[in-house]
Write an enzyme that holds these catalytic residues in place. Structure first.
Site, mmCIF file in Angstrom:
data_model
loop_
_atom_site.group_PDB
_atom_site.id
_atom_site.type_symbol
_atom_site.label_atom_id
_atom_site.label_comp_id
_atom_site.label_asym_id
_atom_site.label_seq_id
_atom_site.Cartn_x
_atom_site.Cartn_y
_atom_site.Cartn_z
ATOM 1 C CB ILE A 1 -4.083 -1.871 19.358
ATOM 2 C CG1 ILE A 1 -4.579 -3.153 18.696
ATOM 3 C CG2 ILE A 1 -5.244 -1.063 19.935
ATOM 4 C CD1 ILE A 1 -5.232 -4.142 19.645
ATOM 5 C CG LEU A 2 -2.037 3.376 16.712
ATOM 6 C CD1 LEU A 2 -2.325 4.082 15.398
ATOM 7 C CD2 LEU A 2 -0.660 3.773 17.240
ATOM 8 C CD GLU B 1 -5.842 -3.914 1.508
ATOM 9 O OE1 GLU B 1 -4.618 -3.779 1.605
ATOM 10 O OE2 GLU B 1 -6.559 -4.380 2.409
ATOM 11 C CG ASN C 1 -2.163 -0.870 0.971
ATOM 12 O OD1 ASN C 1 -3.055 -0.489 0.213
ATOM 13 N ND2 ASN C 1 -2.187 -2.050 1.572
ATOM 14 C CG ASP D 1 -9.925 -3.254 12.610
ATOM 15 O OD1 ASP D 1 -9.023 -2.493 12.214
ATOM 16 O OD2 ASP D 1 -9.730 -4.444 12.924
ATOM 17 N NE ARG E 1 -2.283 -1.233 23.502
ATOM 18 C CZ ARG E 1 -1.990 -2.199 22.650
ATOM 19 N NH1 ARG E 1 -1.455 -1.907 21.494
ATOM 20 N NH2 ARG E 1 -2.226 -3.455 22.948
ATOM 21 C CG HIS F 1 -9.874 -4.192 8.754
ATOM 22 N ND1 HIS F 1 -8.998 -4.766 9.637
ATOM 23 C CD2 HIS F 1 -10.903 -5.069 8.616
ATOM 24 C CE1 HIS F 1 -9.477 -5.935 10.020
ATOM 25 N NE2 HIS F 1 -10.628 -6.143 9.422
ATOM 26 C CB THR G 1 -12.071 6.148 16.314
ATOM 27 O OG1 THR G 1 -12.613 4.823 16.195
ATOM 28 C CG2 THR G 1 -12.659 7.033 15.220
HETATM 29 C C1 GRF Z 1 -3.232 -4.952 4.066
HETATM 30 O O1 GRF Z 1 -3.973 -6.110 3.791
HETATM 31 C C2 GRF Z 1 -4.039 -4.023 4.904
HETATM 32 O O2 GRF Z 1 -5.413 -4.108 4.697
HETATM 33 C C3 GRF Z 1 -3.733 -4.486 6.304
HETATM 34 O O3 GRF Z 1 -2.370 -4.865 6.259
HETATM 35 C C4 GRF Z 1 -2.031 -5.235 4.933
HETATM 36 C C5 GRF Z 1 -0.839 -4.413 4.557
HETATM 37 O O4 GRF Z 1 -0.276 -4.841 3.344
HETATM 38 N N1 GRF Z 1 -4.034 -3.446 7.256
HETATM 39 P P1 GRF Z 1 0.973 -4.062 2.746
HETATM 40 O O5 GRF Z 1 2.065 -4.067 3.795
HETATM 41 O O6 GRF Z 1 0.534 -2.682 2.388
HETATM 42 O O7 GRF Z 1 1.370 -4.874 1.545
#
Ligand code: GRF
Length: 221
Positions: free
Chosen positions: A98-99, A180, A20, A151, A71, A115, A147
């Site tokens: 988790i934040l 994504e 991503n 999720d 945390r 997510h 938030t």
């Molecule tokens: C993705 O599936 C995203 O939805 C989840 O973690 C994964 C990250 O993939 N939160 P990448 O590291 O961006 O390839």
């Protein structure tokens, strides 16, 4: 004096492969997305995504969660590192921590998460396997405001893919990752443009509360 509006800046937080992140890098380099990627931060020093950032000449930071007992201490360190870059927006891209409110409150309304499920279905882990086992015909991914609820923040956009008869968690995950890469940059562009805002616990698009997220289905499906 320049009349140009300053570019919106972003910090991308990762823990893993960073595909991503790569979508953000590619679209900012090509000019499709007008965003200043200031820093990529990982909680794992060996996250492959850090290499993607280095190759793109983006600053990298690593804050290992293992070094912190609580945390909140880890989150406070994240905030102090990110404050150096003063990002306008935080992009959680596979950041597997988790934040707490220590982090969420500092960047309230400016944190996006992706997510891998059609939320509110399947929050948490192993989403692809769970969707297959439940016999779902459709699966996908959701970009939402982060938030304090895991999720659970207001949804912005969802990308859907069909679940195929012979899908494994791995094959389905690959198909979901492709959407994504489409939806995450779209959501960030909306937030950067000011068309999308987080107010009163809701997502607003063009001044209208979003009761349902935008929908994206890959062409040909
Ligand atoms: C993705 O599936 C995203 O939805 C989840 O973690 C994964 C990250 O993939 N939160 P990448 O590291 O961006 O390839």
């Amino acid at each position: 004096m320049s009349r140009r509006t300053p570019r919106i800046s972003a910090a991308v937080l990762i823990s893993g492969g960073g595909t991503n992140l790569q979508a953000f890098i590619d679209e900012t380099v090509s000019g499709e997305l007008d965003l200043d990627l200031k820093v990529v931060l990982s909680n794992k020093p060996d996250a492959a995504g850090l290499e993607r950032a280095r190759k793109a000449n983006i600053k990298v930071e690593c804050v290992e969660h293992r070094d912190f007992r609580e945390r909140e201490q880890f989150d406070a360190k994240l905030v102090s590192v990110l404050n150096k870059y003063a990002p306008d927006m935080i992009i959680l891209a596979g950041f597997m921590r988790i934040l707490s409110p220590v982090f969420i409150d500092r960047f309230a309304g400016k944190i996006l998460n992706i997510h891998p499920s059609l939320l509110p279905k399947y929050p948490g882990l192993n989403t692809h396997q769970r969707a297959i086992e439940a016999g779902e015909s459709w699966h996908g991914s959701t970009v939402h405001f982060a938030t304090a609820e895991l999720d659970g923040g207001p949804r912005i956009i969802q990308g859907r893919v069909p679940v195929l008869r012979d899908d494994t968690a791995e094959s389905l995950a690959l198909r979901v990752l492709k959407v994504e890469h489409q939806i995450y940059t779209q959501a960030a562009a909306l937030l950067a443009s000011g068309r999308l805002v987080y107010r009163d616990g809701q997502a607003w698009l063009d001044g209208v509360p979003m009761d349902e997220p935008l929908q994206y289905t890959p062409p040909g499906k």
